[in-house]
Design an enzyme around this catalytic site. Sequence first.
Site, PDB file in Angstrom:
ATOM      1  N   GLY A 154       0.750  -1.256   0.000  1.00 28.52           N
ATOM      2  CA  GLY A 154       0.075  -0.117   0.135  1.00 28.52           C
ATOM      3  C   GLY A 154       1.016   1.119  -0.040  1.00 28.52           C
ATOM      4  O   GLY A 154       1.764   1.353  -0.665  1.00 28.52           O
ATOM      5  N   GLU A 155       0.554   2.061   0.966  1.00 28.92           N
ATOM      6  CA  GLU A 155       1.301   3.497   0.816  1.00 28.92           C
ATOM      7  C   GLU A 155       1.865   3.397   2.316  1.00 28.92           C
ATOM      8  O   GLU A 155       1.110   3.695   3.370  1.00 28.92           O
ATOM      9  CB  GLU A 155       0.470   4.434   0.652  1.00 28.92           C
ATOM     10  CG  GLU A 155       1.419   6.048   0.436  1.00 28.92           C
ATOM     11  CD  GLU A 155       2.605   5.826  -0.303  1.00 28.92           C
ATOM     12  OE1 GLU A 155       2.586   5.728  -1.403  1.00 28.92           O
ATOM     13  OE2 GLU A 155       3.562   6.015   0.663  1.00 28.92           O
ATOM     14  N   SER A 156       3.422   3.334   2.477  1.00 24.46           N
ATOM     15  CA  SER A 156       3.685   3.059   3.810  1.00 24.46           C
ATOM     16  C   SER A 156       3.669   4.478   4.567  1.00 24.46           C
ATOM     17  O   SER A 156       3.530   4.479   5.687  1.00 24.46           O
ATOM     18  CB  SER A 156       5.516   2.701   3.726  1.00 24.46           C
ATOM     19  OG  SER A 156       6.082   3.631   3.238  1.00 24.46           O
ATOM     20  N   CYS A 215       6.088  -5.476   0.773  1.00 31.51           N
ATOM     21  CA  CYS A 215       6.199  -4.165  -0.117  1.00 31.51           C
ATOM     22  C   CYS A 215       5.953  -2.952   1.057  1.00 31.51           C
ATOM     23  O   CYS A 215       7.156  -2.897   1.602  1.00 31.51           O
ATOM     24  CB  CYS A 215       5.160  -3.916  -1.127  1.00 31.51           C
ATOM     25  SG  CYS A 215       5.447  -2.714  -2.532  1.00 31.51           S
ATOM     26  N   ARG A 218      12.461   3.505  -0.339  1.00 33.74           N
ATOM     27  CA  ARG A 218      11.346   3.625  -1.045  1.00 33.74           C
ATOM     28  C   ARG A 218      11.435   3.907  -2.519  1.00 33.74           C
ATOM     29  O   ARG A 218      12.161   4.770  -2.861  1.00 33.74           O
ATOM     30  CB  ARG A 218      10.551   4.841  -0.376  1.00 33.74           C
ATOM     31  CG  ARG A 218       9.997   4.313   0.931  1.00 33.74           C
ATOM     32  CD  ARG A 218       9.197   5.545   1.828  1.00 33.74           C
ATOM     33  NE  ARG A 218       8.041   5.575   0.988  1.00 33.74           N
ATOM     34  CZ  ARG A 218       7.470   6.880   0.613  1.00 33.74           C
ATOM     35  NH1 ARG A 218       7.704   7.983   1.010  1.00 33.74           N
ATOM     36  NH2 ARG A 218       6.105   6.650   0.035  1.00 33.74           N
ATOM     37  N   ILE A 260       5.554  -3.604  -7.337  1.00 35.44           N
ATOM     38  CA  ILE A 260       5.060  -2.391  -7.887  1.00 35.44           C
ATOM     39  C   ILE A 260       5.581  -1.184  -6.779  1.00 35.44           C
ATOM     40  O   ILE A 260       5.349  -1.139  -5.572  1.00 35.44           O
ATOM     41  CB  ILE A 260       3.474  -2.607  -7.362  1.00 35.44           C
ATOM     42  CG1 ILE A 260       2.878  -3.684  -8.082  1.00 35.44           C
ATOM     43  CG2 ILE A 260       2.678  -1.316  -7.736  1.00 35.44           C
ATOM     44  CD1 ILE A 260       1.601  -4.312  -7.742  1.00 35.44           C
ATOM     45  N   ARG A 261       6.215  -0.381  -7.520  1.00 36.00           N
ATOM     46  CA  ARG A 261       6.912   0.596  -6.692  1.00 36.00           C
ATOM     47  C   ARG A 261       7.651   0.257  -5.467  1.00 36.00           C
ATOM     48  O   ARG A 261       7.360   0.709  -4.323  1.00 36.00           O
ATOM     49  CB  ARG A 261       5.938   1.797  -6.421  1.00 36.00           C
ATOM     50  CG  ARG A 261       5.340   2.625  -7.834  1.00 36.00           C
ATOM     51  CD  ARG A 261       4.596   3.844  -7.459  1.00 36.00           C
ATOM     52  NE  ARG A 261       3.441   3.580  -6.360  1.00 36.00           N
ATOM     53  CZ  ARG A 261       2.569   2.981  -6.540  1.00 36.00           C
ATOM     54  NH1 ARG A 261       2.188   2.365  -7.629  1.00 36.00           N
ATOM     55  NH2 ARG A 261       1.739   2.816  -5.350  1.00 36.00           N
ATOM     56  N   HIS A 290       4.759  -8.775  -4.232  1.00 35.57           N
ATOM     57  CA  HIS A 290       3.582  -8.828  -3.562  1.00 35.57           C
ATOM     58  C   HIS A 290       3.286 -10.435  -3.684  1.00 35.57           C
ATOM     59  O   HIS A 290       2.571 -10.914  -4.821  1.00 35.57           O
ATOM     60  CB  HIS A 290       2.541  -8.003  -4.448  1.00 35.57           C
ATOM     61  CG  HIS A 290       2.734  -6.727  -4.164  1.00 35.57           C
ATOM     62  ND1 HIS A 290       1.660  -6.136  -3.440  1.00 35.57           N
ATOM     63  CD2 HIS A 290       3.503  -5.629  -4.453  1.00 35.57           C
ATOM     64  CE1 HIS A 290       2.122  -4.771  -3.134  1.00 35.57           C
ATOM     65  NE2 HIS A 290       2.959  -4.533  -3.881  1.00 35.57           N
ATOM     66  N   GLU A 321       0.859 -12.064  -2.633  1.00 36.81           N
ATOM     67  CA  GLU A 321      -0.752 -12.041  -2.361  1.00 36.81           C
ATOM     68  C   GLU A 321      -1.263 -12.076  -3.837  1.00 36.81           C
ATOM     69  O   GLU A 321      -2.409 -12.147  -3.820  1.00 36.81           O
ATOM     70  CB  GLU A 321      -1.171 -11.189  -1.439  1.00 36.81           C
ATOM     71  CG  GLU A 321      -1.202  -9.869  -1.813  1.00 36.81           C
ATOM     72  CD  GLU A 321      -0.045  -8.838  -1.890  1.00 36.81           C
ATOM     73  OE1 GLU A 321       1.089  -9.563  -1.947  1.00 36.81           O
ATOM     74  OE2 GLU A 321      -0.152  -7.812  -1.857  1.00 36.81           O
TER      75      GLU A 321
HETATM   76  N1  GLN Z   1       5.983   2.767  -2.659  1.00 39.76           N
HETATM   77  C1  GLN Z   1       5.167   2.371  -1.542  1.00 39.76           C
HETATM   78  C2  GLN Z   1       5.655   2.878  -0.355  1.00 39.76           C
HETATM   79  O1  GLN Z   1       6.490   3.562  -0.100  1.00 39.76           O
HETATM   80  C3  GLN Z   1       5.141   0.893  -1.480  1.00 39.76           C
HETATM   81  C4  GLN Z   1       4.442   0.215  -2.941  1.00 39.76           C
HETATM   82  C5  GLN Z   1       3.700  -0.857  -2.500  1.00 39.76           C
HETATM   83  O2  GLN Z   1       3.427  -1.358  -1.533  1.00 39.76           O
HETATM   84  N2  GLN Z   1       3.054  -1.372  -3.575  1.00 39.76           N
HETATM   85  O3  GLN Z   1       4.842   2.736   0.655  1.00 39.76           O
END
Ligand code: GLN
Length: 193
Positions: free
Chosen positions: A48-50, A80, A109, A137-138, A173, A175
């Site tokens: 997600g977005e940390s 992630c 990140r 993913i990122r 990921h 999952e």
């Molecule tokens: N770039 C996201 C972060 O810094 C992590 C990306 C992800 O969980 N798919 O949280």
Amino acid sequence: MQALVGVLALQGAFAAHEAALTEVGATTRQVRTPADLAGVQALVMPGGESTTMSRLLETSGLFDEIRARLVDGMPVFGTCAGMILLAADVLDGRPDQRSFAAIDIAVRRNGYGRQIDSFETDLTVEGEELPFHGVFIRAPKVETFGPEVHVLASHEGVPVLARQGNVMVASFHPELTGDARLHRRFLQHHDIN
Ligand code: GLN
């Protein structure tokens, strides 16, 4: 008895983790408040977005509760953004972003860059006969890791799946690919399920 595994559900890709855990025979519970942690034997921290998760961990009161449980030895699997939350050092984080410092890795990140910020590749995982398809993913990139960290898979020489004590992390990921081997392995390693 079926294991009760919590999935941090403040934000991000938690539903797919629940599906994978259910597939390997665990009962799951979405964790949004400290009370949700009661009776939970292990915890998954999703992607997600940390930065957002860090903020919600604070406002929900979960940060201190989870930290205490981690110190107590509760098994945790972070993927992630979850990996970022568990890392000792976060590079390119937001200044107010917090992490649990539960595994001795420094992660950057979005460390795989903007040009190819998402990619997929087959990974060779220690102890697995067949490759594991990794969806990045990122993703955070591990820049350094300590001697206590056991690397289970690498991509181009960089660890992407690792374990230290009760903590397992993946920069991809697991999952999202309908392959629950790593979830099974996480639970089996700790004799859960
Ligand atoms: N770039 C996201 C972060 O810094 C992590 C990306 C992800 O969980 N798919 O949280």
